[in-house]
Design an enzyme around this catalytic site. Structure first.
Site, PDB file in Angstrom:
ATOM      1  N   LYS A  91     -63.918 114.318 -10.304  1.00  0.00           N
ATOM      2  CA  LYS A  91     -63.802 112.818 -10.370  1.00  0.00           C
ATOM      3  C   LYS A  91     -64.538 112.044  -9.705  1.00  0.00           C
ATOM      4  O   LYS A  91     -64.812 110.630  -9.917  1.00  0.00           O
ATOM      5  CB  LYS A  91     -62.270 112.443 -10.243  1.00  0.00           C
ATOM      6  CG  LYS A  91     -61.734 112.470  -8.872  1.00  0.00           C
ATOM      7  CD  LYS A  91     -60.536 111.558  -8.863  1.00  0.00           C
ATOM      8  CE  LYS A  91     -59.895 111.409  -7.753  1.00  0.00           C
ATOM      9  NZ  LYS A  91     -58.726 111.118  -7.248  1.00  0.00           N
ATOM     10  N   ASP A  92     -65.150 112.589  -8.605  1.00  0.00           N
ATOM     11  CA  ASP A  92     -66.319 111.799  -7.790  1.00  0.00           C
ATOM     12  C   ASP A  92     -67.575 111.782  -8.315  1.00  0.00           C
ATOM     13  O   ASP A  92     -68.464 111.282  -7.736  1.00  0.00           O
ATOM     14  CB  ASP A  92     -66.213 112.553  -6.304  1.00  0.00           C
ATOM     15  CG  ASP A  92     -64.907 112.272  -5.664  1.00  0.00           C
ATOM     16  OD1 ASP A  92     -64.103 111.284  -6.015  1.00  0.00           O
ATOM     17  OD2 ASP A  92     -64.478 112.922  -4.792  1.00  0.00           O
ATOM     18  N   ARG A 137     -56.838 101.602 -10.752  1.00  0.00           N
ATOM     19  CA  ARG A 137     -56.202 102.133 -11.833  1.00  0.00           C
ATOM     20  C   ARG A 137     -54.771 102.640 -11.200  1.00  0.00           C
ATOM     21  O   ARG A 137     -53.734 102.295 -12.081  1.00  0.00           O
ATOM     22  CB  ARG A 137     -56.990 103.756 -12.044  1.00  0.00           C
ATOM     23  CG  ARG A 137     -56.213 104.695 -12.943  1.00  0.00           C
ATOM     24  CD  ARG A 137     -56.950 105.857 -12.639  1.00  0.00           C
ATOM     25  NE  ARG A 137     -57.006 106.706 -11.637  1.00  0.00           N
ATOM     26  CZ  ARG A 137     -55.842 107.443 -11.105  1.00  0.00           C
ATOM     27  NH1 ARG A 137     -54.871 107.681 -11.831  1.00  0.00           N
ATOM     28  NH2 ARG A 137     -56.190 108.007  -9.881  1.00  0.00           N
ATOM     29  N   ARG A 138     -54.508 102.907  -9.956  1.00  0.00           N
ATOM     30  CA  ARG A 138     -53.397 103.251  -9.605  1.00  0.00           C
ATOM     31  C   ARG A 138     -52.526 102.157  -9.365  1.00  0.00           C
ATOM     32  O   ARG A 138     -51.505 101.990  -9.820  1.00  0.00           O
ATOM     33  CB  ARG A 138     -53.220 104.037  -8.160  1.00  0.00           C
ATOM     34  CG  ARG A 138     -53.561 105.475  -8.382  1.00  0.00           C
ATOM     35  CD  ARG A 138     -54.138 106.179  -7.326  1.00  0.00           C
ATOM     36  NE  ARG A 138     -54.458 107.824  -7.418  1.00  0.00           N
ATOM     37  CZ  ARG A 138     -55.188 108.198  -6.470  1.00  0.00           C
ATOM     38  NH1 ARG A 138     -55.602 107.815  -5.395  1.00  0.00           N
ATOM     39  NH2 ARG A 138     -55.430 109.625  -6.654  1.00  0.00           N
ATOM     40  N   ARG A 155     -57.795 102.299   2.834  1.00  0.00           N
ATOM     41  CA  ARG A 155     -58.934 103.628   2.633  1.00  0.00           C
ATOM     42  C   ARG A 155     -58.707 104.568   3.329  1.00  0.00           C
ATOM     43  O   ARG A 155     -57.676 104.643   4.454  1.00  0.00           O
ATOM     44  CB  ARG A 155     -60.389 102.606   3.017  1.00  0.00           C
ATOM     45  CG  ARG A 155     -60.662 101.809   2.110  1.00  0.00           C
ATOM     46  CD  ARG A 155     -62.169 101.040   2.671  1.00  0.00           C
ATOM     47  NE  ARG A 155     -62.798 100.241   1.386  1.00  0.00           N
ATOM     48  CZ  ARG A 155     -63.603 100.573   0.629  1.00  0.00           C
ATOM     49  NH1 ARG A 155     -63.704 102.085   0.478  1.00  0.00           N
ATOM     50  NH2 ARG A 155     -64.062  99.833  -0.225  1.00  0.00           N
ATOM     51  N   ARG A 161     -54.213 108.120   5.236  1.00  0.00           N
ATOM     52  CA  ARG A 161     -53.325 107.601   4.508  1.00  0.00           C
ATOM     53  C   ARG A 161     -52.011 108.008   4.666  1.00  0.00           C
ATOM     54  O   ARG A 161     -51.050 107.140   4.671  1.00  0.00           O
ATOM     55  CB  ARG A 161     -53.671 107.743   2.902  1.00  0.00           C
ATOM     56  CG  ARG A 161     -55.099 107.080   2.817  1.00  0.00           C
ATOM     57  CD  ARG A 161     -55.523 107.057   1.310  1.00  0.00           C
ATOM     58  NE  ARG A 161     -56.745 106.982   1.209  1.00  0.00           N
ATOM     59  CZ  ARG A 161     -57.431 106.560   0.032  1.00  0.00           C
ATOM     60  NH1 ARG A 161     -56.639 106.244  -0.846  1.00  0.00           N
ATOM     61  NH2 ARG A 161     -58.683 106.262   0.047  1.00  0.00           N
ATOM     62  N   CYS A 248     -65.656 105.512 -11.178  1.00  0.00           N
ATOM     63  CA  CYS A 248     -64.452 105.982 -10.672  1.00  0.00           C
ATOM     64  C   CYS A 248     -63.410 105.026  -9.930  1.00  0.00           C
ATOM     65  O   CYS A 248     -62.268 105.120  -9.849  1.00  0.00           O
ATOM     66  CB  CYS A 248     -64.856 107.244  -9.718  1.00  0.00           C
ATOM     67  SG  CYS A 248     -65.535 106.401  -7.983  1.00  0.00           S
TER      68      CYS A 248
HETATM   69  N1  LIG Z   1     -61.758 109.813  -4.452  1.00  0.00           N
HETATM   70  C1  LIG Z   1     -61.339 110.894  -3.183  1.00  0.00           C
HETATM   71  C2  LIG Z   1     -60.873 111.951  -4.062  1.00  0.00           C
HETATM   72  N2  LIG Z   1     -61.583 112.949  -4.804  1.00  0.00           N
HETATM   73  C3  LIG Z   1     -60.807 113.981  -4.988  1.00  0.00           C
HETATM   74  C4  LIG Z   1     -59.561 113.751  -4.690  1.00  0.00           C
HETATM   75  C5  LIG Z   1     -58.251 114.703  -4.776  1.00  0.00           C
HETATM   76  C6  LIG Z   1     -58.702 115.973  -5.412  1.00  0.00           C
HETATM   77  C7  LIG Z   1     -59.106 115.778  -6.820  1.00  0.00           C
HETATM   78  O1  LIG Z   1     -58.430 114.949  -7.755  1.00  0.00           O
HETATM   79  O2  LIG Z   1     -59.844 116.546  -7.684  1.00  0.00           O
HETATM   80  C8  LIG Z   1     -59.476 112.670  -3.928  1.00  0.00           C
HETATM   81  C9  LIG Z   1     -57.991 112.085  -3.062  1.00  0.00           C
HETATM   82  C10 LIG Z   1     -57.286 111.286  -4.038  1.00  0.00           C
HETATM   83  O3  LIG Z   1     -57.706 110.678  -4.786  1.00  0.00           O
HETATM   84  O4  LIG Z   1     -56.123 111.370  -3.622  1.00  0.00           O
END
Ligand SMILES: NCc1[nH]cc(CCC(=O)O)c1CC(=O)O
Length: 313
Positions: A91-92, A137-138, A155, A161, A248
């Site tokens: 997702k990154d 999104r959240r 952040r 967090r 993202c």
């Molecule tokens: N953006 C940060 C990030 N990148 C991947 C994950 C978690 C693991 C994943 O989604 O594969 C997270 C932390 C989160 O969003 O809680």
């Protein structure tokens, strides 16, 4: 076990070098992939810790557009040959292709869902409770579920967090369940959101292996840990993001999965203030994953997704 691959040029020699960030989440997911590769191919894999500019300066991460700075540092090491491959949270990864870099494998996906990290469930949070998340999104989906909540932008890594909840600064934070498992913090979860309540980020919970696109030997080797169904699902999800030209940090949620040889895809685009959401679903043959994503994105656009994403509060 490695007999089929050991005779090929480049497939012999020392251990494969896996470039990884040094955070707990990154090293855990890299080690898991390393072990799986060794199990499937007999090749030893060695983790090479890479310090990126993003690890040194938090301000720089924000300035350079989020997680892209980590991805780019690892890609540079791959291109220069300092490491053979890297493991990223899918997702990154930006949806645009990078010259010289290939997506070699997507292993079987972990739990794609988001989790409310709190001593209680969402319904049991008091009126006006303070919930921390910086993801539009959240935020949008939380506001749709509980308009009374006060969303606080935060952040930092997952541990930072979570500490805001244990310290009493916040009543809850929202994080990806897969990431919490990787850092051994599932005990902090009060409720895992169903995908009907909160659609995850495209590719959430999945990993991506990248290497040089001209290394056919490596592509074959790394391909042994690919999971075809995961690849099809995340292709559908990421096509939505690509067509919407979103990143993202956009208020875009998606989830695709195969049920009885049909690929089902659901996507949402939300206004930043959570006042409106478009949510649509489609399904089709799993081999048409990209087309299913494209068609659904077009339908979202036809219903005004563009306008919605443009509205910020
Ligand atoms: N953006 C940060 C990030 N990148 C991947 C994950 C978690 C693991 C994943 O989604 O594969 C997270 C932390 C989160 O969003 O809680």
């Amino acid at each position: 076990m490695s007999q089929g691959l050991s005779g090929r040029p480049g497939a012999t020699g020392g251990p494969l070098r896996l470039g990884t960030r040094k955070s707990l989440m990154a090293t855990t997911q890299s080690q898991r992939v390393a072990d799986l590769l060794t199990e499937r191919t007999g090749r030893a894999v060695e983790l090479v810790g890479v310090t990126t500019q993003g690890d040194v300066s938090k301000a720089l991460v924000a300035q350079m557009g989020g997680t892209g700075v980590f991805v780019n540092a690892l890609r540079d090491k791959i291109l220069s040959g300092e490491v053979d491959f890297a493991v990223h949270s899918l997702k990154d990864l930006p949806t645009s292709e990078t010259p010289g870099i290939a997506l070699a494998a997507t292993p079987a996906r972990d739990d794609p869902r988001d989790a409310l990290c709190s001593p209680v469930k969402l319904a049991d949070l008091p009126h006006g409770a303070r919930v921390g998340t910086g993801s539009p999104r959240r935020i949008a989906q939380l506001r749709a579920l509980r308009p009374d909540l006060e969303v606080i932008p935060i952040r930092g890594n997952a541990d930072t967090r979570l500490a805001k909840v244990t310290d009493g600064d916040l009543d809850a934070v929202v994080l990806a369940h897969a990431g919490l498992r990787r850092i051994g913090r599932v005990e902090a979860v009060g409720e895992v959101f169903d995908t009907d309540q909160m659609l995850p980020a495209p590719g959430q919970g999945a990993l991506a292996l990248e290497c040089r696109s001209d290394r056919a030997d490596l592509l074959e080797l790394l391909g042994t840990v690919n999971d075809a169904a995961t690849r099809r699902a995340v292709t559908a999800e990421r096509t939505i993001l690509a067509v919407l030209e979103a990143g993202c940090s956009a208020p875009v949620g998606t989830y695709a999965a195969e049920v009885e040889e049909e690929l089902h895809l659901t996507a949402t685009v939300a206004a930043y203030d959570g006042s409106r959401q478009i949510r649509l679903s489609a399904s089709g043959h799993p081999d048409a994953a990209e087309q299913i994503g494209r068609d659904l994105a077009d339908r979202l656009l036809a219903q005004g997704a563009d306008q919605l994403m443009g509205e910020r509060d």
